[in-house]
Write an enzyme that holds these catalytic residues in place. Structure first.
Site, PDB file in Angstrom:
ATOM      1  N   LYS A 100       8.385  -9.500   6.748  1.00  5.77           N
ATOM      2  CA  LYS A 100       8.843  -9.123   8.099  1.00  5.77           C
ATOM      3  C   LYS A 100      10.351  -9.272   8.198  1.00  5.77           C
ATOM      4  O   LYS A 100      11.041  -8.400   8.693  1.00  5.77           O
ATOM      5  CB  LYS A 100       8.208 -10.005   9.175  1.00  5.77           C
ATOM      6  CG  LYS A 100       6.797  -9.755   9.591  1.00  5.77           C
ATOM      7  CD  LYS A 100       6.510  -8.467  10.315  1.00  5.77           C
ATOM      8  CE  LYS A 100       6.299  -7.355   9.345  1.00  5.77           C
ATOM      9  NZ  LYS A 100       4.979  -7.084   8.904  1.00  5.77           N
TER      10      LYS A 100
ATOM     11  N   LYS B  53       6.777   4.470   8.635  1.00  2.09           N
ATOM     12  CA  LYS B  53       5.572   3.758   9.053  1.00  2.09           C
ATOM     13  C   LYS B  53       4.399   4.072   8.130  1.00  2.09           C
ATOM     14  O   LYS B  53       3.597   3.214   7.834  1.00  2.09           O
ATOM     15  CB  LYS B  53       5.248   4.170  10.492  1.00  2.09           C
ATOM     16  CG  LYS B  53       4.050   3.471  11.098  1.00  2.09           C
ATOM     17  CD  LYS B  53       4.365   2.035  11.421  1.00  2.09           C
ATOM     18  CE  LYS B  53       3.178   1.280  11.956  1.00  2.09           C
ATOM     19  NZ  LYS B  53       3.327  -0.173  11.724  1.00  2.09           N
TER      20      LYS B  53
ATOM     21  N   GLU C  53      12.334  -6.635   6.015  1.00  2.00           N
ATOM     22  CA  GLU C  53      12.283  -5.211   6.361  1.00  2.00           C
ATOM     23  C   GLU C  53      13.041  -4.880   7.639  1.00  2.00           C
ATOM     24  O   GLU C  53      13.558  -3.776   7.760  1.00  2.00           O
ATOM     25  CB  GLU C  53      10.855  -4.656   6.366  1.00  2.00           C
ATOM     26  CG  GLU C  53       9.960  -5.070   7.465  1.00  2.00           C
ATOM     27  CD  GLU C  53       8.561  -4.450   7.348  1.00  2.00           C
ATOM     28  OE1 GLU C  53       8.421  -3.319   6.884  1.00  2.00           O
ATOM     29  OE2 GLU C  53       7.601  -5.120   7.758  1.00  2.00           O
TER      30      GLU C  53
ATOM     31  N   ASN D 178       5.331  18.008   3.038  1.00  2.00           N
ATOM     32  CA  ASN D 178       5.150  16.547   2.981  1.00  2.00           C
ATOM     33  C   ASN D 178       4.520  16.254   1.630  1.00  2.00           C
ATOM     34  O   ASN D 178       3.460  16.795   1.320  1.00  2.00           O
ATOM     35  CB  ASN D 178       4.222  16.107   4.127  1.00  2.00           C
ATOM     36  CG  ASN D 178       3.713  14.690   3.943  1.00  2.00           C
ATOM     37  OD1 ASN D 178       4.390  13.859   3.347  1.00  2.00           O
ATOM     38  ND2 ASN D 178       2.532  14.416   4.451  1.00  2.00           N
ATOM     39  N   GLY D 179       5.175  15.412   0.818  1.00  2.00           N
ATOM     40  CA  GLY D 179       4.621  15.085  -0.497  1.00  2.00           C
ATOM     41  C   GLY D 179       5.694  15.174  -1.564  1.00  2.00           C
ATOM     42  O   GLY D 179       6.889  15.192  -1.253  1.00  2.00           O
TER      43      GLY D 179
ATOM     44  N   GLU E 194       4.006 -12.734   4.205  1.00  2.00           N
ATOM     45  CA  GLU E 194       4.155 -11.808   5.336  1.00  2.00           C
ATOM     46  C   GLU E 194       5.428 -12.132   6.130  1.00  2.00           C
ATOM     47  O   GLU E 194       6.152 -11.228   6.547  1.00  2.00           O
ATOM     48  CB  GLU E 194       2.892 -11.897   6.210  1.00  2.00           C
ATOM     49  CG  GLU E 194       2.952 -11.191   7.561  1.00  2.00           C
ATOM     50  CD  GLU E 194       3.144  -9.691   7.476  1.00  2.00           C
ATOM     51  OE1 GLU E 194       3.189  -9.134   6.362  1.00  2.00           O
ATOM     52  OE2 GLU E 194       3.294  -9.070   8.547  1.00  2.00           O
TER      53      GLU E 194
ATOM     54  N   CYS F 193       6.979  12.069   5.403  1.00  2.00           N
ATOM     55  CA  CYS F 193       7.378  13.208   6.216  1.00  2.00           C
ATOM     56  C   CYS F 193       6.226  13.656   7.118  1.00  2.00           C
ATOM     57  O   CYS F 193       5.064  13.476   6.798  1.00  2.00           O
ATOM     58  CB  CYS F 193       7.824  14.422   5.395  1.00  2.00           C
ATOM     59  SG  CYS F 193       8.998  14.032   4.115  1.00  2.00           S
TER      60      CYS F 193
ATOM     61  N   HIS G 229       8.744 -24.605  -9.678  1.00  2.00           N
ATOM     62  CA  HIS G 229       8.655 -23.823 -10.914  1.00  2.00           C
ATOM     63  C   HIS G 229       9.713 -22.725 -10.956  1.00  2.00           C
ATOM     64  O   HIS G 229       9.573 -21.774 -11.709  1.00  2.00           O
ATOM     65  CB  HIS G 229       7.249 -23.230 -11.060  1.00  2.00           C
ATOM     66  CG  HIS G 229       6.191 -24.290 -11.162  1.00  2.00           C
ATOM     67  ND1 HIS G 229       6.013 -25.055 -12.295  1.00  2.00           N
ATOM     68  CD2 HIS G 229       5.297 -24.743 -10.264  1.00  2.00           C
ATOM     69  CE1 HIS G 229       5.033 -25.925 -12.084  1.00  2.00           C
ATOM     70  NE2 HIS G 229       4.578 -25.765 -10.852  1.00  2.00           N
TER      71      HIS G 229
ATOM     72  N   ARG H 264       6.397   8.805  10.310  1.00  2.00           N
ATOM     73  CA  ARG H 264       6.258   9.200   8.908  1.00  2.00           C
ATOM     74  C   ARG H 264       7.603   9.353   8.203  1.00  2.00           C
ATOM     75  O   ARG H 264       7.640   9.608   6.996  1.00  2.00           O
ATOM     76  CB  ARG H 264       5.500  10.529   8.810  1.00  2.00           C
ATOM     77  CG  ARG H 264       4.143  10.502   9.484  1.00  2.00           C
ATOM     78  CD  ARG H 264       3.492  11.847   9.414  1.00  2.00           C
ATOM     79  NE  ARG H 264       2.977  12.079   8.086  1.00  2.00           N
ATOM     80  CZ  ARG H 264       1.755  11.783   7.695  1.00  2.00           C
ATOM     81  NH1 ARG H 264       0.908  11.243   8.537  1.00  2.00           N
ATOM     82  NH2 ARG H 264       1.366  12.011   6.473  1.00  2.00           N
TER      83      ARG H 264
ATOM     84  N   TRP I  70      11.320  11.860   5.341  1.00  2.00           N
ATOM     85  CA  TRP I  70      11.620  10.605   4.641  1.00  2.00           C
ATOM     86  C   TRP I  70      11.998  11.040   3.231  1.00  2.00           C
ATOM     87  O   TRP I  70      11.163  11.529   2.472  1.00  2.00           O
ATOM     88  CB  TRP I  70      10.398   9.693   4.621  1.00  2.00           C
ATOM     89  CG  TRP I  70      10.686   8.358   4.004  1.00  2.00           C
ATOM     90  CD1 TRP I  70      11.227   7.272   4.631  1.00  2.00           C
ATOM     91  CD2 TRP I  70      10.438   7.953   2.656  1.00  2.00           C
ATOM     92  NE1 TRP I  70      11.336   6.226   3.743  1.00  2.00           N
ATOM     93  CE2 TRP I  70      10.859   6.609   2.524  1.00  2.00           C
ATOM     94  CE3 TRP I  70       9.905   8.591   1.532  1.00  2.00           C
ATOM     95  CZ2 TRP I  70      10.760   5.894   1.324  1.00  2.00           C
ATOM     96  CZ3 TRP I  70       9.808   7.881   0.335  1.00  2.00           C
ATOM     97  CH2 TRP I  70      10.238   6.550   0.255  1.00  2.00           C
TER      98      TRP I  70
HETATM   99  O1  M6R Z   1      -0.654   1.970   6.917  1.00  2.00           O
HETATM  100  P1  M6R Z   1      -0.859   0.902   5.899  1.00  2.00           P
HETATM  101  O2  M6R Z   1      -1.432  -0.358   6.486  1.00  2.00           O
HETATM  102  O3  M6R Z   1      -1.661   1.359   4.717  1.00  2.00           O
HETATM  103  O4  M6R Z   1       0.587   0.549   5.386  1.00  2.00           O
HETATM  104  C1  M6R Z   1       0.777  -0.364   4.342  1.00  2.00           C
HETATM  105  C2  M6R Z   1       2.228  -0.782   4.241  1.00  2.00           C
HETATM  106  O5  M6R Z   1       3.043   0.324   4.035  1.00  2.00           O
HETATM  107  C3  M6R Z   1       2.702  -1.501   5.514  1.00  2.00           C
HETATM  108  O6  M6R Z   1       1.917  -2.616   5.800  1.00  2.00           O
HETATM  109  C4  M6R Z   1       4.165  -1.954   5.352  1.00  2.00           C
HETATM  110  O7  M6R Z   1       4.262  -2.949   4.380  1.00  2.00           O
HETATM  111  C5  M6R Z   1       4.707  -2.421   6.700  1.00  2.00           C
HETATM  112  N1  M6R Z   1       5.989  -1.839   6.947  1.00  2.00           N
HETATM  113  C6  M6R Z   1       4.879  -3.907   6.761  1.00  2.00           C
HETATM  114  O8  M6R Z   1       5.396  -4.326   7.982  1.00  2.00           O
END
Ligand code: M6R
Length: 607
Positions: A484, A602, A487, A98-99, A480, A2, A503, A27, A74
Site C-alpha cells: 500500500k 486498476k 504504490e 487492449n492487449g 500488504e 487499456c 537474516h 484500466r 496504459w
Molecule cells: O483485480 P485483481 O484483484 O486481480 O488485481 C490484482 C492486483 O493487480 C491488485 O491487487 C494490485 O496489487 C493493487 N493495486 C494493490 O493495491
C-alpha cells in the site's frame, strides 16, 4: 490493460465515448483518444495524460461523427505521448486495442521492408498497416480483419472503424475481454458492461477467437478469428450500474473506500454466513470433504489475501494449501490433480495472469472456484463456483475494501471447509462465526484511529524506506502494508516475516528507517517483541500496532497505535485498516495522485 469503447449511434458520439471511457479509466490513464467518422472520413483527437485533457481538446476541436471508437491507455510499447495514443489510424482504417501483440516486431519489420512508415512506437500501429495491405489487395473490411487477426500472436480486444463505413464496426477478442451492447437502433462495444451501462443493459460477451461485425441493426459473430461459423452469444441483462460513481464528501475514492469497509464487509459476511444459526453457508458445488488440498492463485493484494487464507484453511480445515503468484503458476508446471480445486482471487476478475492460471488449471481437469468482486467478469464467468465479495465498485487503484471483503469471504469458506471435513465442532464454528459477526463493529472502531494515524503519517512521509514486520497472519498484512505504502506514496517499503529480520533486512535499519510492527497480543507476541528490541538496539524507529494487552506488555517503550481487541482469527481484517490509513495519509502529505498513482492501473489485463 487499456479500456476500449465503440459506438454506432444516431447523434455525435464523441461525448458519449468520453463518458464511457471515464468508467474505464481504472484500466489505464496515461493517454486517451477518440476517432469518429465525419461524413465518411475518419478523424481523431488524442491527448497524453488523463481523460480531462482529451475532453478539453474535444471542446476546442469537437468531433461530430455518429460512429466512433475510443481508448484510454496504459502504455506497454512506447511512452505515453500523443503519437503513441490510440486510436491508431491510416486514412482508411482506425483501431483501438487492449492487449499486447507479441509478434509485432517481426510484423513491423516485414511492413517496414515493404516501405511502410510508422509514426508511433506501439505494437498496435502494426495492425492498421496490415489492414491497409489487405484493403490494397482488394479485400473488403469484413475480409481484411479476419485475415489480419490470423497473423497476430498475443492478447487483444480490438475495435475497428473504416472510411466510408458509417454503419460498420468490427470488433474482435483473443485474451482481453470485450462486451457487445445491444441498443435500439444503436450498437456498442466496450471492455466491460460497466462502460456500456449508461447506454444499455443488454450485453453479450465475446468468447476468445470471436470476431463481431456490427451495424446499427445488430451483430453477426463468427468464431475462429472471424474465419469460422456464425455463432450466437446470449444477450444477458447486465446489472452493472449506470450511476456515476462519486467520491461524496471524501477527498479521494481511496478514503471513501477505506471508510466503507465496516458496511461492505458486513454485506459480504451476511452473504456467506447464516448469522442466526451461527453457521458458515456451505458453498454449492464444492465438496471440501472430498478434497486433499487447495491451490490458490492471485496477484498483488489478492495474493496476500490468499496467504492469510492459508493459515485459516490449514488450521480450521486441516487442508494443505498451495499458493502461487498467478504470473508464476503455470510456468512452474506444478503437478495438478484432476478433480482438485483451484481458487482464484481477484477484485476485477480480469487480471490476465489470474485468468491464464484459471484456464491452465481447467485444462488440467481441476474444478475452478473464484473469489471475485465483479460478478460479470471473465474470471467469474469461467468459474464453476463463484464466491462473491460484495465490496461494490472499487475505484482507487490501491485495493482496500476489496481486500478485507476477500478476507471475509475466505474466512467464511475456511469455516465451511472445517465443518465439511469434520474438523470444527458446532461450538467451534459458532465461536468463529461469532467473531466474524463482531467484525464490522470492530472495523468501525479501528477507523476512529484516523486522526492519530494522520499525525504519524506526517513523520512517515519524510522516510525514503520503510520496513513492515509481522508473524502468523500478520505477516501477509505486513506485506500488504508495504505494498500500500509504495504504490501510492512511492516510498520504498518491504514486508517481512518478523523472524526473517535478522537474516538480512536488519542491515537496512537505522534511525531514518521506520519499522512498522503488526503484533496483536497472541501466542506469537513475545517473539515479535524480541524482534522489535533488535530494531531498537540498532537505533531503528518502531511503530508498534497492537491491542490493549499488547501495548501493556510492550511497556510503553515504543511508539504504539492501539487497535480494538479481537479474536486472533479476525485480526487481519482489523490490522489491514491502519496499513491503509497510514499509506493514504502519507501519500496525501507527499501530494501524490492517490487514486491514480503513477505507472499503475486498476485492472492488469496484460501479462
Ligand atoms: O483485480 P485483481 O484483484 O486481480 O488485481 C490484482 C492486483 O493487480 C491488485 O491487487 C494490485 O496489487 C493493487 N493495486 C494493490 O493495491
Amino acid at each position: 490493460m487499456c479500456g476500449i469503447v465503440g459506438i454506432l449511434g444516431n447523434e455525435a458520439v464523441a461525448p458519449l465515448i468520453v463518458d464511457a471511457l471515464k468508467r474505464l479509466e481504472y484500466r489505464g490513464y496515461d493517454s486517451a483518444g477518440v476517432a469518429t467518422l465525419e461524413n465518411g472520413r475518419l478523424d481523431r483527437r488524442r491527448a497524453p495524460g488523463k481523460l480531462r485533457t482529451l475532453e478539453e481538446k474535444l471542446r476546442r476541436e469537437p468531433l461530430s461523427g455518429h460512429a466512433g471508437i475510443g481508448h484510454t491507455r496504459w502504455a506497454t510499447h512506447g511512452t505515453p505521448n500523443e503519437t503513441n495514443a490510440h486510436p491508431h489510424a491510416t486514412e482508411r482504417v482506425a483501431v483501438v486495442h487492449n492487449g499486447i501483440i507479441e509478434n509485432y516486431r517481426e510484423l513491423r519489420d516485414d511492413l517496414a521492408k515493404q516501405g511502410v512508415k510508422f509514426e508511433s512506437e506501439t505494437d498496435t500501429e502494426t495492425i492498421v498497416h496490415l489492414i491497409e495491405a489487405e484493403l490494397n489487395n482488394g479485400k473488403t473490411p469484413e475480409e481484411s480483419v479476419p485475415a489480419v487477426l490470423s497473423k497476430l500472436r498475443g492478447a487483444f480486444a480490438l475495435a475497428f472503424l473504416f472510411k466510408g463505413g458509417d454503419d460498420l464496426m468490427i470488433a474482435a477478442r483473443r485474451g482481453s475481454p470485450l462486451a457487445v451492447g445491444h441498443g435500439d437502433g444503436e450498437m456498442y462495444v466496450g471492455s466491460d458492461a460497466i462502460a456500456l451501462a449508461p447506454f444499455t443493459d443488454r450485453i453479450s460477451y465475446l468468447n476468445d477467437g470471436d470476431c463481431a461485425f456490427l451495424t446499427r441493426k445488430g451483430v453477426t459473430i463468427r468464431d475462429k478469428d472471424g474465419l469460422g461459423s456464425v455463432v450466437e452469444r446470449p444477450v444477458q441483462k447486465s446489472n452493472a450500474s449506470a450511476m456515476v460513481i462519486e467520491k461524496g464528501n471524501y477527498r479521494h475514492f481511496m478514503a471513501k473506500e477505506i471508510a466503507e469497509q465496516p458496511e461492505v464487509v458486513g454485506h459480504t459476511l451476511a452473504h456467506h454466513l447464516d448469522m442466526s444459526a451461527g453457521r458458515a453457508r456451505i458453498p454449492e458445488g464444492i465438496d471440501f470433504a472430498k478434497l486433499d488440498r487447495i491451490a490458490f492463485s492471485a496477484c498483488g493484494t489478492a495474493y496476500y489475501a490468499a496467504l492469510v487464507a492459508r493459515y485459516w484453511f490449514e488450521k480450521f480445515a486441516r487442508m494443505p494449501v498451495d499458493i502461487d503468484i498467478a504470473s508464476e503458476f503455470r510456468y512452474r508446471e506444478p503437478p495438478l490433480k484432476e478433480g482438485g480445486l483451484a481458487i482464484l482471487i481477484s477484485q476485477s476478475g480480469e487480471t490476465a495472469d489470474t485468468l491464464a492460471t484459471l484456464r491452465h488449471c481447467r485444462a488440467q481437469g481441476m474444478q475452478i472456484a473464484s473469489v471475485v468482486n465483479v460478478p460479470t467478469s471473465t474470471i467469474a464467468r469461467e468459474s464453476d463456483a463463484v464466491f462473491p465479495t460484495l465490496a461494490g465498485p472499487e475505484i482507487g487503484v490501491a485495493s482496500t475494501k476489496a481486500f478485507t471483503c476477500q478476507l471475509a469471504t475466505l474466512a467464511c469458506l475456511a469455516i465451511a471447509a472445517g465443518r465439511a471435513r469434520g474438523v470444527l465442532s458446532a461450538e467451534d464454528e459458532e465461536r468463529l462465526v461469532g467473531a466474524l459477526i463482531e467484525l464490522p463493529r470492530l472495523m468501525a472502531e479501528t477507523l476512529k484511529l484516523e486522526p492519530q494515524i494522520e499525525r504519524l503519517a506526517k513523520d512517515f512521509s519524510k522516510a525514503q524506506d520503510a520496513l513492515y514486520l509481522g508473524r502468523g497472519t500478520s505477516f501477509p498484512i505486513a506485506l500488504e502494508g508495504a505494498l500500500k505504502l509504495k504504490e501510492i506514496s512511492y516510498i520504498h517499503a518491504e514486508g517481512y516475516a518478523a523472524g526473517e529480520l535478522k537474516h538480512g533486512p536488519i542491515a537496512l535499519v537505522d534511525e531514518k528507517v521506520p519499522v512498522v510492527v503488526i503484533a496483536p497480543y497472541d501466542t506469537l507476541f513475545e517473539k515479535t517483541v524480541s524482534n522489535m528490541q533488535e530494531v531498537a538496539a540498532r537505533g531503528g524507529k518502531v511503530l508498534l500496532i497492537t491491542d490493549e494487552a499488547g501495548a501493556k506488555e510492550a511497556g510503553g517503550e515504543f511508539e504504539t497505535l492501539i487497535v480494538p481487541t479481537s479474536y486472533a482469527f479476525v485480526s487481519p481484517m482489523i490490522y489491514a485498516i491502519p496499513m491503509q490509513l497510514l499509506a493514504y495519509h502519507t501519500a496525501v502529505f507527499m501530494g501524490t495522485d492517490v487514486d491514480q498513482p503513477r505507472n499503475l492501473a486498476k485492472s492488469v489485463t496484460v501479462e
